[in-house]
Design an enzyme around this catalytic site. Structure first.
Site, PDB file in Angstrom:
ATOM      1  N   ASN A  54     -11.897  -4.172   3.703  1.00 35.73           N
ATOM      2  CA  ASN A  54     -10.470  -4.337   3.973  1.00 35.73           C
ATOM      3  C   ASN A  54     -10.075  -5.798   4.218  1.00 35.73           C
ATOM      4  OD1 ASN A  54      -9.906  -1.738   3.432  1.00 35.73           O
ATOM      5  ND2 ASN A  54      -9.736  -1.053   5.553  1.00 35.73           N
ATOM      6  N   ASP A  87       1.944  -1.510  -4.583  1.00 37.48           N
ATOM      7  CA  ASP A  87       0.548  -1.052  -4.623  1.00 37.48           C
ATOM      8  C   ASP A  87      -0.116  -1.617  -5.877  1.00 37.48           C
ATOM      9  OD1 ASP A  87      -0.952   1.559  -3.071  1.00 37.48           O
ATOM     10  OD2 ASP A  87      -1.859   0.875  -4.962  1.00 37.48           O
ATOM     11  N   VAL A 122      -0.303   6.481   4.416  1.00 35.64           N
ATOM     12  CA  VAL A 122       0.482   5.903   5.524  1.00 35.64           C
ATOM     13  C   VAL A 122       1.696   5.160   4.962  1.00 35.64           C
ATOM     14  CG1 VAL A 122       0.471   4.349   7.508  1.00 35.64           C
ATOM     15  CG2 VAL A 122      -1.586   5.650   6.954  1.00 35.64           C
ATOM     16  N   GLY A 123       1.488   4.389   3.890  1.00 32.58           N
ATOM     17  CA  GLY A 123       2.588   3.603   3.329  1.00 32.58           C
ATOM     18  C   GLY A 123       3.730   4.476   2.841  1.00 32.58           C
ATOM     19  N   HIS A 165      -8.239  -0.391  19.135  1.00 31.02           N
ATOM     20  CA  HIS A 165      -7.995   0.910  18.528  1.00 31.02           C
ATOM     21  C   HIS A 165      -9.352   1.488  18.168  1.00 31.02           C
ATOM     22  CE1 HIS A 165      -6.027   4.073  16.469  1.00 31.02           C
ATOM     23  NE2 HIS A 165      -6.386   3.693  15.260  1.00 31.02           N
ATOM     24  N   GLY A 204       0.854  -1.192   0.000  1.00 32.46           N
ATOM     25  CA  GLY A 204       0.000   0.000   0.000  1.00 32.46           C
ATOM     26  C   GLY A 204       0.882   1.231   0.000  1.00 32.46           C
ATOM     27  N   ALA A 205       0.881   1.944  -1.139  1.00 33.75           N
ATOM     28  CA  ALA A 205       1.744   3.134  -1.252  1.00 33.75           C
ATOM     29  C   ALA A 205       0.919   4.412  -1.140  1.00 33.75           C
ATOM     30  CB  ALA A 205       2.491   3.098  -2.589  1.00 33.75           C
TER      31      ALA A 205
HETATM   32  P1  A3D Z   1      -4.720   5.348   1.285  1.00 31.79           P
HETATM   33  O1  A3D Z   1      -3.972   6.615   1.162  1.00 31.79           O
HETATM   34  O2  A3D Z   1      -6.022   5.218   0.585  1.00 31.79           O
HETATM   35  O3  A3D Z   1      -3.750   4.165   0.824  1.00 31.79           O
HETATM   36  C1  A3D Z   1      -4.145   2.839   0.700  1.00 31.79           C
HETATM   37  C2  A3D Z   1      -3.425   2.257  -0.478  1.00 31.79           C
HETATM   38  O4  A3D Z   1      -3.669   0.850  -0.525  1.00 31.79           O
HETATM   39  C3  A3D Z   1      -3.893   2.820  -1.841  1.00 31.79           C
HETATM   40  O5  A3D Z   1      -2.809   3.393  -2.536  1.00 31.79           O
HETATM   41  C4  A3D Z   1      -4.446   1.592  -2.567  1.00 31.79           C
HETATM   42  O6  A3D Z   1      -4.223   1.623  -3.962  1.00 31.79           O
HETATM   43  C5  A3D Z   1      -3.649   0.478  -1.886  1.00 31.79           C
HETATM   44  N1  A3D Z   1      -4.202  -0.851  -2.065  1.00 31.79           N
HETATM   45  C6  A3D Z   1      -5.493  -1.236  -2.097  1.00 31.79           C
HETATM   46  N2  A3D Z   1      -5.578  -2.566  -2.295  1.00 31.79           N
HETATM   47  C7  A3D Z   1      -4.308  -3.038  -2.392  1.00 31.79           C
HETATM   48  C8  A3D Z   1      -3.730  -4.324  -2.578  1.00 31.79           C
HETATM   49  N3  A3D Z   1      -4.494  -5.411  -2.704  1.00 31.79           N
HETATM   50  N4  A3D Z   1      -2.381  -4.418  -2.627  1.00 31.79           N
HETATM   51  C9  A3D Z   1      -1.606  -3.326  -2.490  1.00 31.79           C
HETATM   52  N5  A3D Z   1      -2.095  -2.076  -2.306  1.00 31.79           N
HETATM   53  C10 A3D Z   1      -3.424  -1.937  -2.260  1.00 31.79           C
HETATM   54  O7  A3D Z   1      -5.015   5.012   2.829  1.00 31.79           O
HETATM   55  P2  A3D Z   1      -4.076   5.359   4.089  1.00 31.79           P
HETATM   56  O8  A3D Z   1      -2.655   5.080   3.718  1.00 31.79           O
HETATM   57  O9  A3D Z   1      -4.448   6.671   4.636  1.00 31.79           O
HETATM   58  O10 A3D Z   1      -4.598   4.259   5.120  1.00 31.79           O
HETATM   59  C11 A3D Z   1      -4.353   2.879   4.866  1.00 31.79           C
HETATM   60  C12 A3D Z   1      -5.044   2.021   5.929  1.00 31.79           C
HETATM   61  O11 A3D Z   1      -4.452   2.255   7.202  1.00 31.79           O
HETATM   62  C13 A3D Z   1      -6.549   2.303   6.103  1.00 31.79           C
HETATM   63  O12 A3D Z   1      -7.248   1.112   6.331  1.00 31.79           O
HETATM   64  C14 A3D Z   1      -6.586   3.179   7.340  1.00 31.79           C
HETATM   65  O13 A3D Z   1      -7.836   3.128   8.013  1.00 31.79           O
HETATM   66  C15 A3D Z   1      -5.483   2.552   8.156  1.00 31.79           C
HETATM   67  N6  A3D Z   1      -4.921   3.400   9.191  1.00 31.79           N
HETATM   68  C16 A3D Z   1      -4.746   2.833  10.410  1.00 31.79           C
HETATM   69  C17 A3D Z   1      -4.219   3.583  11.441  1.00 31.79           C
HETATM   70  C18 A3D Z   1      -4.036   2.961  12.794  1.00 31.79           C
HETATM   71  O14 A3D Z   1      -3.593   3.613  13.700  1.00 31.79           O
HETATM   72  C19 A3D Z   1      -4.369   1.563  12.990  1.00 31.79           C
HETATM   73  C20 A3D Z   1      -3.861   4.905  11.219  1.00 31.79           C
HETATM   74  C21 A3D Z   1      -4.015   5.439   9.954  1.00 31.79           C
HETATM   75  C22 A3D Z   1      -4.542   4.667   8.922  1.00 31.79           C
END
Ligand code: A3D
Length: 313
Positions: free
Chosen positions: A96, A34, A14-15, A176, A10-11
């Site tokens: 998810n 990603d 957060v990634g 969480h 996931g890029a």
């Molecule tokens: P976002 O910026 O949308 O990034 C998610 C990425 O995942 C996107 O670039 C997608 O293309 C990619 N993706 C989707 N499916 C796949 C796959 N099968 N293989 C590889 N990549 C894929 O989201 P984000 O970075 O803001 O958040 C990501 C996740 O972390 C979400 O579920 C958030 O709710 C979670 N999160 C958790 C916390 C905690 O403290 C636990 C904090 C912040 C975010």
């Protein structure tokens, strides 16, 4: 000398932020993966060029190819949907799980020795799903949330009392989200109980703000959720594994009898070493905190059960 390899699935926000911090700290060679064509490759190129400006010899690559995670010391799962205003973390459950479950299968196949850090929400349920689908020992699967919740609380306390965050110690347990359990009596500021500095009402307000800290940010950003602090939390966990520091931090792990709980993933203090979770640290709990922790565990169990009723992909 080559650095340990860390793959981030996931890029997105957060990634990519996690990758940036890893590069800036020179901690690891980073692989970003990603599903969106070009996204991970583009961000990796940008990061590689940032590393050159910082004069850091790290490797950063980006791809859609899951095979690229082979040989990873750690794999971080940030793939999935993030919350939008009005959504709870639980609204993300089915969507998810259909992303994280197949990714866990790939990790087990391609990077069978890796330590896995889960970030995708709902965090506790996704951590348990990864544990089940990889079949890894519990030492090698942990969820990042406690670092973030503790960080939020430390930020608000240090801001309120005008002290450095390094002088604020706090422990959170539980799930969480709404069922976060803060051991308020254990909060220390410059070594002394927080109750010597603030009223219990004020402490409760700060704890509530930390618990709802994600929603506060979502309501401001509108199109995404928090990512700088979550990425910092992940990088501190990675650093504890790579450095074998035996640092005690809050993480979501499978309990095997600790705190009177079994077969459920929930946030607790753990000692982190090169193997991942070296030990679950058992803190003395008040009857209220114990009850709150068990309530959080019941909710995770119910959601894990709910997942079993969904059609797996
Ligand atoms: P976002 O910026 O949308 O990034 C998610 C990425 O995942 C996107 O670039 C997608 O293309 C990619 N993706 C989707 N499916 C796949 C796959 N099968 N293989 C590889 N990549 C894929 O989201 P984000 O970075 O803001 O958040 C990501 C996740 O972390 C979400 O579920 C958030 O709710 C979670 N999160 C958790 C916390 C905690 O403290 C636990 C904090 C912040 C975010």
């Amino acid at each position: 000398m080559s650095l340990p390899k860390v793959t981030i699935l996931g890029a997105g926000q957060v990634g990519a932020t996690t990758a940036h911090l890893l590069v800036l700290k020179g901690l690891a060679d980073v692989v970003l993966i990603d599903v969106v064509e070009g996204l991970a490759a583009g961000k990796a190129l940008d990061l590689l060029q940032a590393a050159a400006i910082e004069e850091l010899a790290v490797s950063v690559t980006g791809t859609t190819d899951m095979g690229a995670m082979a040989g990873s010391r750690l794999v971080v799962i940030t793939a999935g949907l993030a919350r939008k205003p009005g959504m709870s973390r639980d609204d993300l459950l089915a969507a998810n799980a259909n992303i994280v479950g197949p990714l866990a299968d790939q990790i087990a196949r391609v990077a069978p020795e890796a330590v896995v850090i889960v970030v995708t929400n709902p965090l506790d349920v996704m951590t348990q799903l990864v544990l089940q689908r990889t079949g890894f020992p519990r030492q090698r699967v942990m969820g990042m949330a406690g670092m973030l919740d503790t960080g939020r609380l430390r930020a608000f306390i240090s801001q309120r009392l005008t002290v450095s965050p390094s002088e604020v110690q706090a422990v959170v347990l539980g799930s969480h989200g709404d069922l976060m359990v803060c051991l308020t009596d254990a909060i220390r500021v410059q070594g002394a109980p927080l109750s010597q500095r603030l009223s219990s009402q004020e402490i409760d307000q700060l704890v509530a703000r930390a618990r709802d800290g994600g929603a506060e940010i979502v309501s401001l950003l509108k199109t995404s959720s928090a990512y700088y602090a979550p990425a910092s939390g992940v990088v501190h966990m990675i650093s504890a594994v790579l450095g074998g520091t035996r640092r005690v931090l809050s993480a979501c792990v499978l309990l095997e009898g600790e705190y009177g709980l079994r077969d459920v993933c929930i946030g607790v203090p753990v000692e982190v070493g090169t193997e991942g979770i070296a030990r679950v640290v058992e803190q003395p709990l008040s009857p209220q905190a114990r009850e709150a922790l068990h309530r959080a565990a019941d909710q995770v169990r119910a959601q894990v059960k709910q997942l079993l009723t969904l059609k797996p992909r």
